[in-house]
Design an enzyme around this catalytic site. Structure first.
Site, PDB file in Angstrom:
ATOM      1  N   GLU A  28      21.414   6.410  39.130  1.00 41.22           N
ATOM      2  CA  GLU A  28      21.766   6.717  40.517  1.00 41.22           C
ATOM      3  C   GLU A  28      20.524   6.520  41.389  1.00 41.22           C
ATOM      4  O   GLU A  28      19.388   6.710  40.915  1.00 41.22           O
ATOM      5  CB  GLU A  28      22.245   8.181  40.596  1.00 41.22           C
ATOM      6  CG  GLU A  28      22.595   8.636  42.005  1.00 41.22           C
ATOM      7  CD  GLU A  28      23.380   9.950  42.043  1.00 41.22           C
ATOM      8  OE1 GLU A  28      23.613  10.555  40.968  1.00 41.22           O
ATOM      9  OE2 GLU A  28      23.754  10.375  43.151  1.00 41.22           O
ATOM     10  N   ASN A  73      26.644  11.353  43.579  1.00 44.07           N
ATOM     11  CA  ASN A  73      26.801  11.830  44.954  1.00 44.07           C
ATOM     12  C   ASN A  73      26.273  10.805  45.956  1.00 44.07           C
ATOM     13  O   ASN A  73      26.765  10.727  47.088  1.00 44.07           O
ATOM     14  CB  ASN A  73      26.063  13.166  45.132  1.00 44.07           C
ATOM     15  CG  ASN A  73      26.674  14.263  44.271  1.00 44.07           C
ATOM     16  OD1 ASN A  73      27.818  14.165  43.846  1.00 44.07           O
ATOM     17  ND2 ASN A  73      25.907  15.313  44.004  1.00 44.07           N
ATOM     18  N   ASN A 173      33.336   9.335  43.772  1.00 46.37           N
ATOM     19  CA  ASN A 173      32.648  10.237  42.848  1.00 46.37           C
ATOM     20  C   ASN A 173      32.918  11.689  43.215  1.00 46.37           C
ATOM     21  O   ASN A 173      32.774  12.070  44.389  1.00 46.37           O
ATOM     22  CB  ASN A 173      31.132   9.990  42.921  1.00 46.37           C
ATOM     23  CG  ASN A 173      30.336  10.965  42.065  1.00 46.37           C
ATOM     24  OD1 ASN A 173      30.408  10.897  40.837  1.00 46.37           O
ATOM     25  ND2 ASN A 173      29.604  11.879  42.694  1.00 46.37           N
ATOM     26  N   GLU A 174      33.330  12.478  42.233  1.00 49.81           N
ATOM     27  CA  GLU A 174      33.481  13.942  42.393  1.00 49.81           C
ATOM     28  C   GLU A 174      34.088  14.319  43.748  1.00 49.81           C
ATOM     29  O   GLU A 174      33.552  15.147  44.484  1.00 49.81           O
ATOM     30  CB  GLU A 174      32.130  14.642  42.186  1.00 49.81           C
ATOM     31  CG  GLU A 174      31.630  14.514  40.764  1.00 49.81           C
ATOM     32  CD  GLU A 174      30.401  15.365  40.432  1.00 49.81           C
ATOM     33  OE1 GLU A 174      29.762  15.903  41.342  1.00 49.81           O
ATOM     34  OE2 GLU A 174      30.098  15.473  39.222  1.00 49.81           O
ATOM     35  N   TYR A 245      28.204  19.239  32.787  1.00 52.26           N
ATOM     36  CA  TYR A 245      26.803  19.523  32.473  1.00 52.26           C
ATOM     37  C   TYR A 245      26.727  20.948  31.964  1.00 52.26           C
ATOM     38  O   TYR A 245      27.341  21.845  32.550  1.00 52.26           O
ATOM     39  CB  TYR A 245      25.939  19.427  33.734  1.00 52.26           C
ATOM     40  CG  TYR A 245      25.867  18.029  34.318  1.00 52.26           C
ATOM     41  CD1 TYR A 245      24.978  17.099  33.813  1.00 52.26           C
ATOM     42  CD2 TYR A 245      26.685  17.665  35.390  1.00 52.26           C
ATOM     43  CE1 TYR A 245      24.897  15.820  34.361  1.00 52.26           C
ATOM     44  CE2 TYR A 245      26.603  16.395  35.941  1.00 52.26           C
ATOM     45  CZ  TYR A 245      25.712  15.478  35.416  1.00 52.26           C
ATOM     46  OH  TYR A 245      25.634  14.222  35.954  1.00 52.26           O
ATOM     47  N   GLU A 294      29.968  11.358  33.382  1.00 47.83           N
ATOM     48  CA  GLU A 294      28.723  12.128  33.532  1.00 47.83           C
ATOM     49  C   GLU A 294      28.766  13.265  32.525  1.00 47.83           C
ATOM     50  O   GLU A 294      29.691  14.083  32.566  1.00 47.83           O
ATOM     51  CB  GLU A 294      28.571  12.704  34.950  1.00 47.83           C
ATOM     52  CG  GLU A 294      28.279  11.670  36.010  1.00 47.83           C
ATOM     53  CD  GLU A 294      27.954  12.285  37.364  1.00 47.83           C
ATOM     54  OE1 GLU A 294      27.384  13.395  37.428  1.00 47.83           O
ATOM     55  OE2 GLU A 294      28.286  11.640  38.377  1.00 47.83           O
ATOM     56  N   GLN A 354      21.418  11.270  33.154  1.00 48.30           N
ATOM     57  CA  GLN A 354      21.349   9.875  33.537  1.00 48.30           C
ATOM     58  C   GLN A 354      20.450   9.129  32.551  1.00 48.30           C
ATOM     59  O   GLN A 354      20.258   9.635  31.447  1.00 48.30           O
ATOM     60  CB  GLN A 354      20.868   9.768  34.975  1.00 48.30           C
ATOM     61  CG  GLN A 354      21.863  10.464  35.954  1.00 48.30           C
ATOM     62  CD  GLN A 354      21.609  10.172  37.419  1.00 48.30           C
ATOM     63  OE1 GLN A 354      20.805   9.336  37.779  1.00 48.30           O
ATOM     64  NE2 GLN A 354      22.300  10.913  38.295  1.00 48.30           N
TER      65      GLN A 354
END
Ligand code: AHR
Length: 507
Positions: A28, A73, A173-174, A245, A294, A354
């Protein structure tokens, strides 16, 4: 009496072939992932494009088949046109997600060039936060279309005659997260994702699309988000995303922290059920698969990051999310890899989040070397030893424990993978026991009685808080020869808190 675990590997019980993309990762535009991570002009190890060769070498060692880009993000306010064309004309832009300044020195053409050098494919995300359908289509045209149209011509003018042919695309994303710029309700996102998917697949029917799932299993909208969004997107997309996570929530009880992958397992089962529910409602013959794009452990640097973003914004590539992982984190990552493999029938894509410097297996020092974090090793082992193989149906039992946050946890988390040529069974195993060695007995009699161990390694004997650093990569696996063969059975002593690889010739 010593603790024991059993794993039976039945030759005819194959759960699923492993999609190579299960060992993907993620870059990212965040912190030092790109600048002073994969790219650093003037660094002694940089190549003619400014890419760090020491990083490229470690990425190749990790054997990553696909890398998600450019966020995260970040993508929710990404203006991809800013990132292409002559360098002298590129304008910096404020990155709203991480409150930094994006110079656009590296953009999507440079990233595709880097991916080629790293031997990996690109998984591209489109901005469905602050932008929408037409911008997603323009980006797809720039990347994949061979016509005399505006954005395909722009790519050619920028020196890239051939389309990139990027196959896998994330629809935002999200989008369930209130932190996301352009955050949407499930219904709003479902409609936008469906219409974007329709337009993108009309433009390039060869692509595969990922619809955003929940950002984690604690989101208030989970799992309704999956049901509602998939009701809109089911026929048009190929995967739903999952993100997870493990933070510091269960760190007050180490046996629980080491059992965290139980939550990942439950999460996958629920999302799979939501997919199958929508499939049934729609009477659809199609099965929706999962892109777990992720996943990782993430907690070490959070206080520093919050302070930096709040009090010192708009700097270029500041250190952010630079978690320094310890041995306990590596064990959790090992159990997460095993969990992903055990769901390889539905999880086809996964991205360790990542890759470099930002919650990453590879770290760089700006004035020095690139080095391997503790979590590098289980990932490399799983990727190198099981890619191209078939996950065997998990049949196991044995020692269990209960902890502050979980009941009946398997002391040993294990999985067996048969190689594509059916010659070798690879067993990956984590012993979560903090006191004792556990004997793992693997029954391979369905392959005959000629089994022989051809490779064994363990990552063991480190204190749980041991970390690696630029000058000392202390935590790493070592080859050992402790497995004992008895007919078609193998007995392996798994040391306390250890990551283990055992490869057995069966063909
Ligand atoms: O990987 C770091 C961030 O975590 C990503 O930008 C976002 O998608 C997630 O919340």
């Amino acid at each position: 009496m010593s603790k024991k675990s059993f794993l039976a590997v039945e030759r005819n019980l194959v759960l699923s072939a492993i999609d190579r993309r299960l060992f993907g990762s993620f870059i990212e535009h965040l912190g030092r992932a790109v600048y002073t991570g994969i790219f650093q002009e003037g660094h002694p190890s940089s190549d003619e494009d400014g890419f760090r060769k020491d990083v490229l070498e470690l990425v190749r060692e990790l054997d990553v088949p696909i890398v998600r880009y450019p966020g995260g993000n970040f993508v929710s306010n990404f203006f991809w046109e800013d990132s292409v064309g002559p360098l002298s004309e590129r304008k910096p832009r404020l990155d709203l997600a991480w409150r930094t300044l994006e110079t656009n020195r590296i953009g999507l053409d440079e990233f595709c060039r880097w991916a080629g050098k790293a031997g990996t494919d690109v998984m591209m995300a489109v901005n469905l936060g602050t932008r929408g359908i037409s911008d997603a289509c323009n980006l797809l045209e720039y990347c994949n279309v061979d016509a005399s149209s505006r954005y395909a011509s722009m790519r050619r003018r920028n020196g890239h005659a051939d389309p990139y042919g990027i196959k896998l695309w994330c629809l935002g994303n999200e989008m369930d997260g209130p932190w996301q710029h352009g955050h949407k309700t499930a219904y709003e996102y479902g409609r936008l994702a469906a219409e974007t998917a329709k337009a993108m697949k009309g433009l390039d029917p060869s692509i595969e699309l990922v619809s955003c799932g929940s950002s984690n299993a604690n989101m208030p909208t989970y799992p309704e988000w999956e049901r509602i969004t998939l009701s809109e997107t089911y026929d048009l997309v190929d995967y739903i995303s999952m993100h997870l996570y493990f933070g510091s929530e269960r760190l007050d009880d180490m046996p629980s922290f080491l059992a965290n992958s139980r939550e990942m397992d439950d999460f996958i089962r629920t999302v799979t059920s939501a997919c199958d529910y929508v499939k049934a409602v729609k009477r659809s013959p199609k099965t929706m698969n999962i892109s777990f794009d992720e996943w990782n452990v993430w907690y070490h640097a959070k206080a520093h990051d919050d302070d930096k973003m709040a009090n010192d914004p708009w700097t270029v590539a500041p250190p952010l999310l630079e978690d320094i992982y310890n041995f306990a984190d590596a064990l959790v990552v090992g159990t997460m890899l095993i969990t992903l493999l055990k769901h390889a029938d539905r999880v086809k894509v996964a991205c360790l989040a990542q890759l470099v410097n930002v919650i990453a297996p590879i770290m760089t020092s700006k004035d020095g070397k690139a080095w391997r974090q503790t979590i590098f090793h289980p990932f490399r082992d799983a990727s190198a030893f099981t890619s191209g193989g078939k996950v065997m149906y998990p049949i196991s039992h044995g020692s269990r424990y209960s902890s502050k946050y979980f009941e009946n946890v398997d002391t040993v988390e294990s999985v067996a993978v048969l190689s594509g040529d059916e010659e070798i069974v690879t067993i990956l195993a984590v012993n979560r026991d903090m006191e004792d060695t556990v004997e793992l007995e693997v029954d391979l009699r369905s392959f005959g009685d000629k089994a022989s161990v051809v490779f064994q390694s363990e990552m063991a004997g480190f204190s749980l808080d041991q970390v690696n650093g630029e000058d000392a990569e202390i935590v790493h696996p070592s080859q050992v020869r402790t497995a004992k063969v008895n007919g078609g059975k193998i007995v392996i002593p798994l040391k306390k808190t250890s990551w283990n690889v055992i490869r057995v010739q069966v063909g």
